[in-house]
Every structure is written in C-alpha cells, then in structure tokens.
Write a protein that holds these residues in place. Structure first.
Motif, PDB file in Angstrom:
ATOM      1  N   ILE A  25      68.698  51.329  25.152  1.00 31.13           N
ATOM      2  CA  ILE A  25      67.445  52.068  24.963  1.00 31.13           C
ATOM      3  C   ILE A  25      66.721  51.570  23.715  1.00 31.13           C
ATOM      4  CG2 ILE A  25      66.466  54.341  24.457  1.00 31.13           C
ATOM      5  CD1 ILE A  25      68.630  55.561  26.217  1.00 31.13           C
ATOM      6  N   ALA A  26      67.480  51.257  22.661  1.00 31.30           N
ATOM      7  CA  ALA A  26      66.864  50.733  21.432  1.00 31.30           C
ATOM      8  C   ALA A  26      66.123  49.431  21.722  1.00 31.30           C
ATOM      9  CB  ALA A  26      67.930  50.510  20.360  1.00 31.30           C
ATOM     10  N   VAL A  27      66.731  48.556  22.499  1.00 30.04           N
ATOM     11  CA  VAL A  27      66.085  47.285  22.863  1.00 30.04           C
ATOM     12  C   VAL A  27      64.837  47.557  23.690  1.00 30.04           C
ATOM     13  CG1 VAL A  27      66.341  45.155  24.196  1.00 30.04           C
ATOM     14  CG2 VAL A  27      68.226  45.954  22.749  1.00 30.04           C
ATOM     15  N   TYR A  28      64.943  48.457  24.672  1.00 32.25           N
ATOM     16  CA  TYR A  28      63.807  48.768  25.547  1.00 32.25           C
ATOM     17  C   TYR A  28      62.646  49.365  24.758  1.00 32.25           C
ATOM     18  CZ  TYR A  28      61.024  51.268  29.019  1.00 32.25           C
ATOM     19  OH  TYR A  28      59.979  51.751  29.765  1.00 32.25           O
ATOM     20  N   VAL A  29      62.950  50.353  23.896  1.00 36.71           N
ATOM     21  CA  VAL A  29      61.893  51.007  23.110  1.00 36.71           C
ATOM     22  C   VAL A  29      61.196  50.007  22.208  1.00 36.71           C
ATOM     23  CG1 VAL A  29      61.486  52.660  21.239  1.00 36.71           C
ATOM     24  CG2 VAL A  29      62.887  53.323  23.197  1.00 36.71           C
ATOM     25  N   GLN A  30      61.964  49.151  21.532  1.00 35.86           N
ATOM     26  CA  GLN A  30      61.355  48.187  20.618  1.00 35.86           C
ATOM     27  C   GLN A  30      60.467  47.192  21.365  1.00 35.86           C
ATOM     28  OE1 GLN A  30      61.817  48.577  17.186  1.00 35.86           O
ATOM     29  NE2 GLN A  30      59.986  47.299  17.271  1.00 35.86           N
ATOM     30  N   ARG A  31      60.913  46.755  22.534  1.00 39.28           N
ATOM     31  CA  ARG A  31      60.094  45.825  23.328  1.00 39.28           C
ATOM     32  C   ARG A  31      58.799  46.488  23.788  1.00 39.28           C
ATOM     33  NH1 ARG A  31      64.435  42.620  27.259  1.00 39.28           N
ATOM     34  NH2 ARG A  31      65.305  41.268  25.625  1.00 39.28           N
ATOM     35  N   GLN A  32      58.879  47.753  24.203  1.00 35.64           N
ATOM     36  CA  GLN A  32      57.674  48.463  24.625  1.00 35.64           C
ATOM     37  C   GLN A  32      56.686  48.616  23.477  1.00 35.64           C
ATOM     38  OE1 GLN A  32      58.274  48.095  28.083  1.00 35.64           O
ATOM     39  NE2 GLN A  32      56.958  49.884  28.038  1.00 35.64           N
ATOM     40  N   LEU A  33      57.192  48.923  22.297  1.00 34.46           N
ATOM     41  CA  LEU A  33      56.314  49.078  21.137  1.00 34.46           C
ATOM     42  C   LEU A  33      55.715  47.734  20.715  1.00 34.46           C
ATOM     43  CD1 LEU A  33      58.431  51.590  19.015  1.00 34.46           C
ATOM     44  CD2 LEU A  33      56.280  52.070  20.190  1.00 34.46           C
ATOM     45  N   VAL A  88      71.017  47.373   3.711  1.00 36.42           N
ATOM     46  CA  VAL A  88      71.984  46.441   4.288  1.00 36.42           C
ATOM     47  C   VAL A  88      71.312  45.470   5.260  1.00 36.42           C
ATOM     48  CG1 VAL A  88      74.074  46.248   5.703  1.00 36.42           C
ATOM     49  CG2 VAL A  88      73.860  48.108   4.043  1.00 36.42           C
ATOM     50  N   LEU A  89      70.410  45.990   6.087  1.00 32.64           N
ATOM     51  CA  LEU A  89      69.840  45.199   7.183  1.00 32.64           C
ATOM     52  C   LEU A  89      68.401  44.755   6.948  1.00 32.64           C
ATOM     53  CD1 LEU A  89      71.216  47.368  10.113  1.00 32.64           C
ATOM     54  CD2 LEU A  89      72.165  45.228   9.256  1.00 32.64           C
ATOM     55  N   ARG A  95      66.445  46.602  13.698  1.00 34.05           N
ATOM     56  CA  ARG A  95      67.799  46.642  13.139  1.00 34.05           C
ATOM     57  C   ARG A  95      68.184  48.058  12.734  1.00 34.05           C
ATOM     58  NH1 ARG A  95      67.467  41.374   9.071  1.00 34.05           N
ATOM     59  NH2 ARG A  95      67.220  39.775  10.704  1.00 34.05           N
ATOM     60  N   VAL A  96      67.251  48.742  12.090  1.00 36.87           N
ATOM     61  CA  VAL A  96      67.531  50.130  11.684  1.00 36.87           C
ATOM     62  C   VAL A  96      67.646  51.016  12.926  1.00 36.87           C
ATOM     63  CG1 VAL A  96      66.697  52.102  10.351  1.00 36.87           C
ATOM     64  CG2 VAL A  96      66.370  49.783   9.482  1.00 36.87           C
ATOM     65  N   ARG A  97      66.874  50.702  13.950  1.00 36.34           N
ATOM     66  CA  ARG A  97      66.954  51.472  15.199  1.00 36.34           C
ATOM     67  C   ARG A  97      68.358  51.362  15.818  1.00 36.34           C
ATOM     68  NH1 ARG A  97      62.497  53.267  17.640  1.00 36.34           N
ATOM     69  NH2 ARG A  97      61.134  51.644  16.786  1.00 36.34           N
ATOM     70  N   LEU A  98      68.956  50.183  15.721  1.00 40.12           N
ATOM     71  CA  LEU A  98      70.315  50.003  16.229  1.00 40.12           C
ATOM     72  C   LEU A  98      71.323  50.861  15.454  1.00 40.12           C
ATOM     73  CD1 LEU A  98      70.475  46.159  16.943  1.00 40.12           C
ATOM     74  CD2 LEU A  98      70.444  48.022  18.628  1.00 40.12           C
ATOM     75  N   VAL A  99      71.120  50.956  14.141  1.00 37.59           N
ATOM     76  CA  VAL A  99      71.989  51.825  13.329  1.00 37.59           C
ATOM     77  C   VAL A  99      71.846  53.277  13.786  1.00 37.59           C
ATOM     78  CG1 VAL A  99      72.453  52.695  11.008  1.00 37.59           C
ATOM     79  CG2 VAL A  99      71.932  50.269  11.352  1.00 37.59           C
ATOM     80  N   VAL A 136      68.136  62.575  27.116  1.00 34.66           N
ATOM     81  CA  VAL A 136      67.382  63.040  25.953  1.00 34.66           C
ATOM     82  C   VAL A 136      68.131  62.712  24.665  1.00 34.66           C
ATOM     83  CG1 VAL A 136      66.338  65.021  24.809  1.00 34.66           C
ATOM     84  CG2 VAL A 136      66.279  64.863  27.293  1.00 34.66           C
ATOM     85  N   MET A 137      69.425  62.993  24.653  1.00 38.46           N
ATOM     86  CA  MET A 137      70.211  62.701  23.457  1.00 38.46           C
ATOM     87  C   MET A 137      70.258  61.205  23.180  1.00 38.46           C
ATOM     88  SD  MET A 137      73.355  65.378  23.929  1.00 38.46           S
ATOM     89  CE  MET A 137      73.097  67.155  23.852  1.00 38.46           C
ATOM     90  N   ALA A 138      70.405  60.414  24.229  1.00 40.24           N
ATOM     91  CA  ALA A 138      70.421  58.959  24.056  1.00 40.24           C
ATOM     92  C   ALA A 138      69.063  58.454  23.593  1.00 40.24           C
ATOM     93  CB  ALA A 138      70.823  58.285  25.363  1.00 40.24           C
ATOM     94  N   GLY A 139      67.996  58.990  24.193  1.00 40.66           N
ATOM     95  CA  GLY A 139      66.655  58.538  23.837  1.00 40.66           C
ATOM     96  C   GLY A 139      66.264  58.894  22.414  1.00 40.66           C
ATOM     97  N   PHE A 140      66.558  60.116  22.004  1.00 38.00           N
ATOM     98  CA  PHE A 140      66.194  60.546  20.655  1.00 38.00           C
ATOM     99  C   PHE A 140      67.024  59.849  19.580  1.00 38.00           C
ATOM    100  CE2 PHE A 140      63.459  63.866  22.203  1.00 38.00           C
ATOM    101  CZ  PHE A 140      62.642  64.159  21.122  1.00 38.00           C
ATOM    102  N   SER A 141      68.210  59.382  19.940  1.00 37.75           N
ATOM    103  CA  SER A 141      69.066  58.759  18.935  1.00 37.75           C
ATOM    104  C   SER A 141      68.505  57.445  18.414  1.00 37.75           C
ATOM    105  CB  SER A 141      70.472  58.533  19.502  1.00 37.75           C
ATOM    106  OG  SER A 141      70.452  57.563  20.524  1.00 37.75           O
ATOM    107  N   VAL A 142      67.541  56.838  19.109  1.00 44.38           N
ATOM    108  CA  VAL A 142      66.983  55.556  18.655  1.00 44.38           C
ATOM    109  C   VAL A 142      65.610  55.732  18.006  1.00 44.38           C
ATOM    110  CG1 VAL A 142      68.230  54.396  20.506  1.00 44.38           C
ATOM    111  CG2 VAL A 142      65.813  54.929  20.833  1.00 44.38           C
TER     112      VAL A 142
END
Length: 418
Positions: A25-33, A88-89, A95-99, A136-142
């Motif tokens: 989801i982090a990869v998908y959200v970042q690509r969309q943005l 760190v990153l 990168r921070v989104r992955l954390v 929802v929990m997975a989506g909000f976590s990124v």
C-alpha cells in the motif's frame, strides 16, 4: 508439531502478510501521489503539519508552526517519531512511509499480546490476523497521520493495565505491582504524547483499579498513586516546556478550544470545517492561550443557548462515528466503501457475539469495549468520523476474535468431543 509451536509459526506468517500488505500500500500510495504534481499527502492539513513539526525537531529549531507561530498546537509524540525516521532515512516521504507501514505491523503484534493476555494465544493469533488484513488499518498505517502510532501506544498501555489487574495484592507481589503501576502511568503518558484525548483515561483507570480491588482498596490506592506518579513524571517535561513558552499550566495542547468550537457552532454538521479559524484570525490580537480560552468559551456559550442543535449534532456525530464506510468525499468510491464495510460489519457482529459469550468477564469487556465507547462519547462533543474510531477498533477486534473462536472453533471442538 505441538500446538504452541504451530501458533508461533502462524503468528510469524500473519506478521509477514501484514508487512507485505502495508508495504504494498505504501508503494501504491506514493506512486499515486507522484502522478499528481503539487500533491504530497493523501489527507492534507494535518499530515503537512506533522511533517513540518518533525522537521523543526530534526533541525533543532523551535517547535513551532505557521504564522503567527503556534507553539502548543500538537503533542510532540508523532512528530518526534517522524523526526527519528528522518534522521536515519532522510527527509524522503516514501522511506518514512515504509517506516510507518512497519509501525502497523508492530501494532498487529501488540494486539496479539493483548488478546493473549486477556483470553488465550489462539484469540491473540485470530485478532492479529484480523488486524493484518483490515483495509482501513493497513491503509492508515502508511499515511502521515497519528492514528496507527496512537493505536500502538494505546494497545501497549492497555496490555500493561491488563497485566497489572491480574497481580494479586500481598507482600510477594508488592514490588512487581509497584513496577507495573509505574509502567502503566508511563505508558498512558506516552499515548497522550501522541493523542491528548487519552488524558481522561488515567482517572478512569484509577477508578477501575480501586473498584476492582474490593477488600484490598488501600493497596490498590497505593498502586494508583505510583501510576499517577509515573504519568506525571513522564508528562512533566512537556508541561514545563509549555509553561515556559505560554506562562500557563498546559499539560497537553492549546487546540482544545478551536476543536470544541468546530463541533459546537451554528454551522456545525459533525464534520470538521476549520475555515472559521483562518477567517477570524484571532491570533492577530490574542496569544495562543487566550485564543484557546476564547473558542472554548464560545463553544460552551453556543451549547447553552442552542441545546436542540447540540442534540441534533450528537446524533449526526454518532452516525458518522459508527458508519461502516468512510465519511470523507475522497474515499467515497464504491470499491473503497465496499472493502471497508465488508470487513467492519462482520467484525462488529462477531464482537457483539463475543461480548455476549464473555458477559461475565469484566476485565475483558472493559479493555475491549472501553476505548471504542470512550471515543464514541468524546466525539459526541467534538467532530466525528471513522478516523477517530480507528485506533479503538484494534482492541474491539479482540472481542471479534472471541466471537469467531466460539462460533467456529469451539463448536468444532464440541462436535469432535461428542
């Protein structure tokens, strides 16, 4: 293979799935943005504020944002976490989104610990699986929002409280009881550093511990005093800092007043609309502390003068809080609404069943139902949405896991034994 070992492997597999979902989801959200020039965040406003505050911490600048400067706008917990990831990153969103996505994985593990502590290991594994696949929990976590980190801190404080509640009174357990009491206070304060709305839980926990003690109330009061001590010491640096910059005792933030007025004014609908704050520009003539007092008093005055509208708003806020699908317009696509509802509705049904079969287990009901009821009541006054319900869903899912276990597995066990 022994059952305990199988459950450990299953938990490891669930955590791996959780990590894959959230990183994906982090990869998908970042690509969309990245495909939308000029857009940095899924939910603007709060996310941008958190990021900028994290940058002030990272660069050793004053913890302020906006003009005129807002020094006590947000609790520092989430900005400090972001600043740590940046140190760190680097200051790179992906990168921070992955954390942040991995924070969601840790939350899966902590909710497993809480489920195991309250019920058993099977329940812990089931609830970890539910949290792992929750869209929802997975989506909000990124997202650059504090919901997931707060859920993690809240779950840890509930886990400590659960362990403390099981310690018997007596000389043998006195030291352990004191240490866990201090840890309970510290963990509650850590959660408050992320979300100030958790502040009122401290007196509720104190009442629950004393009430549950019955014949050992003197010892329970001693534990509560250590809990309050741990809480006060942990929150003291922030409170002292606020006194230095404002000249007033401020244990949390100076955003309570505008937030309260956002939910209690003539144009209020239950949704957040802070345009009044920018239009009125009261900070041009008031200090931050005076501004907070100003809006708090206006909200109270409006509630007194318009009780009918207040009750109408409470109904609208309650509906927004418990609605199975998102309220925000950007999440109103049919597939998003379906994905959220398909998970949430069965989860609530199983939670109701789980509460029924556990109706005599007061500690379980208090820890699993308490947070979601607490925030539901709180947001009858403030603005309301799924976003404010989300952290409390983690503990509610434990009741859902109990319901699932009793509906499926216990029936199977009974049929096999029969």
């Amino acid at each position: 293979m022994p059952q305990k070992k199988r459950l450990k492997y299953l938990l490891l597999f669930i955590l791996l799935i959780s990590a894959m979902i959230r990183c994906g989801i982090a990869v998908y959200v970042q690509r969309q943005l990245d495909r939308q020039p000029g857009r940095t965040y899924v939910i603007e406003g709060d996310a941008d504020g958190y990021w900028k505050l994290a940058q002030t911490i990272l660069h050793g600048e004053d913890y302020t944002i906006y003009t005129p400067p807002r020094r006590v706008l947000r609790m520092p917990g989430f900005p400090v976490f972001l600043a740590g990831a940046m140190s760190v990153l680097g200051e790179e969103h992906f990168r921070v989104r992955l954390v942040l996505s991995l924070t969601g994985v840790v939350a899966c593990f902590v909710v497993y610990l809480l489920g195991k502590e309250l019920v058993n290991e099977v329940t812990g594994v089931i609830v970890a699986a539910l949290v792992a696949v929750s869209p929802v929990m997975a989506g909000f976590s990124v997202l650059f929002l504090s919901e997931t980190l707060f859920a993690l801190a809240m779950l840890f404080s509930l886990w400590v409280f659960a362990k403390l509640s099981k310690i018997e009174f007596g000389e043998e357990q006195r030291v352990r009881g004191i240490m866990l009491s201090l840890l309970a206070g510290i963990s509650l304060a850590i959660a408050c550093y992320v979300r100030p709305s958790w502040l009122l839980v401290l007196p509720l926990v104190v009442v629950a511990l004393i009430w549950n003690a019955k014949r050992n109330r003197t010892e329970a009061i001693k534990r509560c005093l250590f809990m309050i001590l741990g809480f006060a010491v942990m929150l003291a640096p922030w409170t002292y800092r606020n006194y230095r910059v404002t000249g007033h005792f401020v244990p949390t933030t100076l955003w309570l007043g505008p937030s309260l007025y956002d939910g209690l004014n003539a144009q209020a609908t239950g949704d957040s609309d802070m345009t009044f704050f920018d239009q009125e520009n009261v900070l041009d003539t008031m200090s931050e502390y005076e501004m907070n007092q100003h809006y708090t008093q206006r909200a109270i005055d409006y509630a007194r003068q318009h009780p009918g509208h207040v009750f109408q708003l409470m109904g609208a806020k309650l509906l927004r809080y418990w609605k199975p699908w998102p309220n925000a317009s950007q999440f109103q696509s049919w597939w998003m609404m379906a994905a959220v509802s398909i998970i949430f509705i069965p989860v609530v049904c199983f939670a109701i069943y789980g509460a029924w079969v556990s109706r005599d287990q007061y500690l379980l009901l208090l820890i699993t139902l308490g947070p979601i009821v607490y925030f539901s009541m709180l947001h009858l006054i403030f603005v309301s949405s799924l976003r404010y319900r989300l952290p409390a869903e983690y503990s509610l899912y434990i009741l859902s896991a109990v319901g699932i276990y009793h509906f499926f597995f216990s029936q199977t066990e009974r049929s096999q034994s029969g």
